[in-house]
Design an enzyme around this catalytic site. Structure first.
Site, PDB file in Angstrom:
ATOM      1  N   ASN A   3       0.796  -1.226   0.000  1.00 49.47           N
ATOM      2  CA  ASN A   3       0.000   0.000   0.000  1.00 49.47           C
ATOM      3  C   ASN A   3       0.830   1.279   0.000  1.00 49.47           C
ATOM      4  O   ASN A   3       0.340   2.336  -0.409  1.00 49.47           O
ATOM      5  CB  ASN A   3      -0.962   0.004   1.195  1.00 49.47           C
ATOM      6  CG  ASN A   3      -0.240  -0.066   2.526  1.00 49.47           C
ATOM      7  OD1 ASN A   3       0.816  -0.678   2.641  1.00 49.47           O
ATOM      8  ND2 ASN A   3      -0.805   0.553   3.537  1.00 49.47           N
ATOM      9  N   LYS A  39      11.909  -8.381   0.505  1.00 49.65           N
ATOM     10  CA  LYS A  39      10.917  -9.112  -0.275  1.00 49.65           C
ATOM     11  C   LYS A  39       9.699  -8.209  -0.408  1.00 49.65           C
ATOM     12  O   LYS A  39       8.861  -8.118   0.486  1.00 49.65           O
ATOM     13  CB  LYS A  39      10.542 -10.429   0.405  1.00 49.65           C
ATOM     14  CG  LYS A  39      10.110 -11.536  -0.566  1.00 49.65           C
ATOM     15  CD  LYS A  39       8.817 -11.265  -1.305  1.00 49.65           C
ATOM     16  CE  LYS A  39       7.610 -11.484  -0.434  1.00 49.65           C
ATOM     17  NZ  LYS A  39       6.330 -11.271  -1.202  1.00 49.65           N
ATOM     18  N   SER A  66       4.292  -8.903  -4.202  1.00 53.20           N
ATOM     19  CA  SER A  66       4.235  -9.198  -5.633  1.00 53.20           C
ATOM     20  C   SER A  66       3.293  -8.247  -6.364  1.00 53.20           C
ATOM     21  O   SER A  66       3.332  -8.154  -7.591  1.00 53.20           O
ATOM     22  CB  SER A  66       3.785 -10.641  -5.849  1.00 53.20           C
ATOM     23  OG  SER A  66       2.510 -10.876  -5.264  1.00 53.20           O
ATOM     24  N   GLY A 125       2.071  -6.014   7.141  1.00 48.96           N
ATOM     25  CA  GLY A 125       1.129  -6.683   6.261  1.00 48.96           C
ATOM     26  C   GLY A 125      -0.052  -7.238   7.025  1.00 48.96           C
ATOM     27  O   GLY A 125      -0.400  -6.758   8.114  1.00 48.96           O
ATOM     28  N   THR A 157      -0.733 -13.434   7.554  1.00 50.12           N
ATOM     29  CA  THR A 157       0.678 -13.581   7.175  1.00 50.12           C
ATOM     30  C   THR A 157       1.580 -13.394   8.388  1.00 50.12           C
ATOM     31  O   THR A 157       2.553 -14.134   8.570  1.00 50.12           O
ATOM     32  CB  THR A 157       1.049 -12.562   6.081  1.00 50.12           C
ATOM     33  OG1 THR A 157       0.223 -12.788   4.934  1.00 50.12           O
ATOM     34  CG2 THR A 157       2.509 -12.701   5.674  1.00 50.12           C
ATOM     35  N   GLY A 158       1.256 -12.436   9.248  1.00 53.11           N
ATOM     36  CA  GLY A 158       2.052 -12.220  10.451  1.00 53.11           C
ATOM     37  C   GLY A 158       2.043 -13.416  11.376  1.00 53.11           C
ATOM     38  O   GLY A 158       3.072 -13.780  11.957  1.00 53.11           O
ATOM     39  N   GLU A 204       3.932  -5.434  12.039  1.00 51.07           N
ATOM     40  CA  GLU A 204       2.845  -4.451  12.070  1.00 51.07           C
ATOM     41  C   GLU A 204       1.711  -5.023  11.237  1.00 51.07           C
ATOM     42  O   GLU A 204       1.805  -5.116  10.010  1.00 51.07           O
ATOM     43  CB  GLU A 204       3.292  -3.105  11.513  1.00 51.07           C
ATOM     44  CG  GLU A 204       2.189  -2.060  11.583  1.00 51.07           C
ATOM     45  CD  GLU A 204       2.638  -0.673  11.139  1.00 51.07           C
ATOM     46  OE1 GLU A 204       1.821   0.260  11.215  1.00 51.07           O
ATOM     47  OE2 GLU A 204       3.791  -0.536  10.700  1.00 51.07           O
ATOM     48  N   CYS A 244      -3.016   1.202   7.320  1.00 51.05           N
ATOM     49  CA  CYS A 244      -3.342   0.303   8.425  1.00 51.05           C
ATOM     50  C   CYS A 244      -3.922   1.016   9.636  1.00 51.05           C
ATOM     51  O   CYS A 244      -4.611   0.389  10.437  1.00 51.05           O
ATOM     52  CB  CYS A 244      -2.112  -0.511   8.826  1.00 51.05           C
ATOM     53  SG  CYS A 244      -0.683   0.474   9.282  1.00 51.05           S
TER      54      CYS A 244
END
Length: 480
Positions: free
Chosen positions: A153, A176, A179, A228, A232-233, A250, A284
């Site tokens: 974002n 990283k 994508s 993110g 995923t975290g 975060e 966020c």
């Protein structure tokens, strides 16, 4: 326009990213396919970590004095300053955020690097501690190779912020990017190479979840900084836990705003609309839920949708746009699904219907429904408005669900509003405003609850990349 090739950077060399999953990067304003996605191989991920480990072990970067590292960061800042407009254009395409905003990010990247360098020089890598019997020193020691997992974002701002403070602290890193937004990281690596930051100090891998999982699972990665989604975290935390890799995560939060009974509703609606629509709703700490005296709920909802309707909605590349598309089709589809679930729960939906027919546009929406709202994070221009009977109920609702990043309180009595803000489970609570930036240069914000691990604030970010080590003469004659 020519877009940056999606290369993999290992030990100062840009390699082809040979893998493909058949997906494309799209213009979010039109849905047009721009370039095919490309991904690093798992072998390349391993070699990027090997290079970062070697650079950490031989001290080619952490062995430099902070002042020498600062010189390179200053040079990189100058390099990025010259490319601020290119960065702004690429970020607007990768994220859907209006170019008027991505220009602010692109123009501030150099300042971020300079600030990180200045802070690291001021703190130093080593200092003497008070000890009468002999020398004792505190050393700031980078943990080792660090993975920087970047969100989509605010592509350049997050890539530069994480990289700047890691390098200022003396860490070696492998980036990283998402994508969905890989181009700013490509430019950053070109700059790292151009200004002579030693080879292998900064690496870059491309790809989606599989590449990220391989990177964070590598036992040589000593620390992970990720911004993110909460799922995923959680996956990263589970992977890192057995080896106790250091984590800064975060994650998501359905940030609540409480509107006190003495608030000016017109001013409150304007501030909330400004906050929720910034970055096309994709940041966020945006307000996601508004709690207001039940008797004034419908009035505030009407004022909010009127404010939404005043915003210029259009292409993220148009200077006049205030609200652009969301970043990719899946983001829009999830927002549509969340809006449908709110409707099924009984919400009244107020929408801005005049949005472009092409591209990944989501109609800015106010959903009127009492209660805590959705359990999953809402990430886009969709705002829930609900009523409360008294402030105790408002606080209970505000602290329900996935919370912890930010909160907001609106009211004429700012002291009372601030006192109410201390009751929210949130690392940052703003009174009578919903801006993106920190309220103070000394801001330090922890991630509460399920919103993550660690925190941010420049001093905290710099500290994350190092451990503290005491070396010195032991005190003689101690009883134990």
């Amino acid at each position: 326009m020519t877009y940056p090739a999606l290369r993999t950077w290992i030990a100062g060399v840009a390699e082809d990213s040979p893998e493909s999953d058949g997906t494309w990067l799209h213009d979010p304003n039109t849905g047009e396919a721009l370039v095919a996605s490309a991904s690093s191989s798992l072998d390349q991920v391993g070699r990027a970590v090997t290079a970062a480990q070697q650079a950490h072990d031989d001290g080619r970067w952490r062995g430099l004095a902070p002042e020498r590292r600062a010189e390179k960061l200053e040079a990189l800042a100058d390099w990025l300053d010259e490319r601020a407009e290119e960065v702004a254009h690429l970020d607007a395409l990768n994220s859907g955020v209006p170019i008027s905003v991505t220009r602010l990010f692109g123009g501030a990247n150099g300042a971020t690097l300079r600030d990180a360098a200045r802070r690291a020089v001021a703190v130093g890598d080593s200092r003497a501690l008070a000890a009468e019997h002999g020398p004792v020193r505190l050393h700031r020691v980078p943990w080792g190779p660090t993975a920087l997992i970047l969100p989509w974002n605010a592509p350049s701002a997050m890539a530069v912020k994480k990289t700047a403070f890691a390098l200022a602290a003396g860490a070696t890193v492998v980036l990283k990017p998402s994508s969905f937004s890989p181009w700013s990281a490509q430019l950053l690596l070109e700059g790292v190479h151009a200004v002579g930051i030693p080879d292998a100090v900064v690496g870059l891998v491309q790809g989606s979840g599989g590449v990220g999982r391989s990177l964070v699972a590598d036992e040589r990665i000593a620390a992970i900084s990720m911004t993110g989604s909460t799922p995923t975290g959680r996956a990263i935390a589970a992977t890192a836990a057995p080896r106790f890799a250091r984590l800064q995560l975060e994650l998501g939060s359905n940030n609540a705003a409480i509107v006190r009974t003495d608030a000016d509703l017109e001013q409150t609606a304007k501030a909330l609309a400004d906050g929720v629509l910034k970055l096309s709703g994709q940041w966020c700490e945006a307000p996601r839920r508004v709690l207001v005296d039940r008797a004034r709920r419908d009035e505030l909802a009407g004022l909010l949708i009127a404010e939404f309707g005043r915003r210029a909605i259009g292409s993220s590349l148009d200077d006049a746009t205030e609200v652009g598309p969301v970043a990719f089709a899946g983001r829009r589809d999830e927002l549509v699904e969340q809006r449908e679930r709110l409707a099924q729960a009984g919400a009244e939906l107020l929408r801005v219907t005049q949005v472009p027919a092409q591209g990944w546009f989501f109609e800015p929406t106010v959903a009127v429904l009492d209660g805590p709202g959705l359990a999953d994070e809402v990430f886009g221009p969709l705002l829930l408005v609900g009523g409360y009977a008294d402030e105790d109920e408002a606080v209970a609702l505000a602290n329900t669900g996935q919370v912890g990043l930010a909160g907001y309180v609106f009211g004429a009595d700012e002291h009372a509003a601030a006192a109410l803000g201390t009751r929210l489970v949130a690392g940052e609570v703003k009174v009578n405003g919903a801006s993106v930036l920190d309220m103070s240069p000394e801001s330090s914000q922890s991630f509460f609850g399920a919103s993550g691990l660690g925190g941010h604030g420049d001093a905290d970010v710099l500290d994350f990349f190092v451990g503290k080590q005491i070396v010195g003469s032991d005190r003689p004659g101690l009883p134990l």
